[in-house]
Design an enzyme around this catalytic site. Structure first.
Site, mmCIF file in Angstrom:
data_model
loop_
_atom_site.group_PDB
_atom_site.id
_atom_site.type_symbol
_atom_site.label_atom_id
_atom_site.label_comp_id
_atom_site.label_asym_id
_atom_site.label_seq_id
_atom_site.Cartn_x
_atom_site.Cartn_y
_atom_site.Cartn_z
ATOM 1 N N ASP A 111 0.816 -1.217 0.000
ATOM 2 C CA ASP A 111 0.000 0.000 0.000
ATOM 3 C C ASP A 111 0.850 1.268 0.000
ATOM 4 O OD1 ASP A 111 -1.983 -1.863 0.372
ATOM 5 O OD2 ASP A 111 -2.834 -0.912 2.156
ATOM 6 N N HIS A 257 3.717 -2.182 3.141
ATOM 7 C CA HIS A 257 3.727 -0.826 2.593
ATOM 8 C C HIS A 257 5.043 -0.576 1.851
ATOM 9 C CE1 HIS A 257 0.866 -0.815 5.920
ATOM 10 N NE2 HIS A 257 0.230 0.134 5.276
HETATM 11 NI NI NI Z 1 -2.625 3.346 3.180
#
Ligand code: NI
Length: 308
Positions: A111, A257
């Protein structure tokens, strides 16, 4: 012969990847400094509250220049070549945190990118292992770094919608929610010529009514996760790796991430460990297309049945 884009999780378009409608000449809507400020504000996708104490502790986003890929003993493990369909049924569900599948398939998700250094570094690691992943991107960053998204698509990964500005969508009205979805989708289309098919809400925050809206109007199932290493807290690459290895089971959707250098640093050991445990990496849309009924998946369940 199936269109290769369909196996990755995109709607097939007339637009070609080669049409060159973006490039370095593109004017960015925010400056590099603006991007770094945005990046610093993105400390988590998985926490319920986006603000608070983390707002005062900015995240370091540059790549770790001292990082070196650790030496491996033995051959580099490699994901098998798999051209599975990604045509999942719209009736199969509105929200997913994992998928019941027959086989040791998992989806790795990243992400908050694209990031100009960390995402390409991650792409190199994935390419070396033939691993396909899913990137839930922020539209505003896509506009800044379209070439990174273009490379991500070209190398066989799936792009998902993570909104345009990474706001807590559950606080927004319907028209703002639609804009957050459509602006991100348009940015990805401009950058890489593909239509994305799934979404993940920032901070995991999306009301049931909103999930039904994005499903009916955009066709997006809401993709959450079953494994969260809390990598945004920067616990160190070794901790990120061990949390993912201990939490991953067949059908898992793993959250990470690519915005954070430490997360990318953790990926060689993480991916190699998962491959050595027999897991096979597919995109989120491919995983959804594999969804099976409980009876067909029982062979994968090793725990004893519940006592009721
Ligand atoms: Ni996010």
């Amino acid at each position: 012969m199936p269109n290769p884009l369909r196996t990755l999780g995109y709607r097939v378009l007339n637009a070609s990847l080669e049409d060159g409608r973006h490039g370095e000449e593109k004017v960015s809507p925010i400056s590099r400094r603006g991007f770094m400020l945005l990046a610093a504000s993105l400390s988590s996708c998985s926490a319920a509250a986006p603000l608070g104490d983390r707002a005062t502790s900015p995240v370091k986003t540059p790549a770790n220049a001292n990082y070196r890929t650790p030496a491996l003993s033995g051959p580099l493990p490699r994901n098998p070549d798999m051209a599975f369909s990604s045509d999942f049924s719209k009736s199969s569900g509105i929200s997913f945190s994992r998928v019941l599948v027959s086989g040791n398939y998992i989806a790795m998700t990243f992400d908050d990118g694209p990031h100009p250094q960390n995402t390409p570094r991650l792409l190199d690691m994935l390419r070396a292992r033939n691993v396909k992943a899913t990137f839930f991107v922020i539209g505003r960053s896509v506009d800044l770094y379209p070439q990174v998204v273009r490379r991500t698509v070209a190398e066989g990964h799936e792009i998902g919608n993570h909104s345009h500005t990474h706001r807590l969508l559950s606080k927004l009205g319907d028209s703002e929610l639609r804009l957050e979805m459509s602006r991100c989708a348009d940015a990805v289309h401009r950058a890489a010529g593909v239509r994305i098919r799934t979404m993940r809400p920032p901070y995991g925050g999306l009301l049931q009514r909103q999930r039904e809206l994005v499903h009916s109007e955009f066709g997006y199932p809401t993709i959450l996760w079953s494994v969260d290493p809390l990598d945004w807290k920067r616990p160190g690459p070794g901790v990120v790796t061990s949390r993912i290895l201990s939490g991953t089971t067949a059908g898992a959707i793993v959250l990470a991430h690519d915005l954070h250098a430490q997360t990318v640093d953790a990926m060689p050991a993480t991916i190699d460990g998962l491959l050595r445990r027999g897991f096979k990496f597919v995109t989120v849309s491919q995983l959804l297309a594999m969804k099976t009924e409980p009876a067909a998946a029982t062979a994968q369940i090793t725990a004893p049945p519940p006592a009721y």
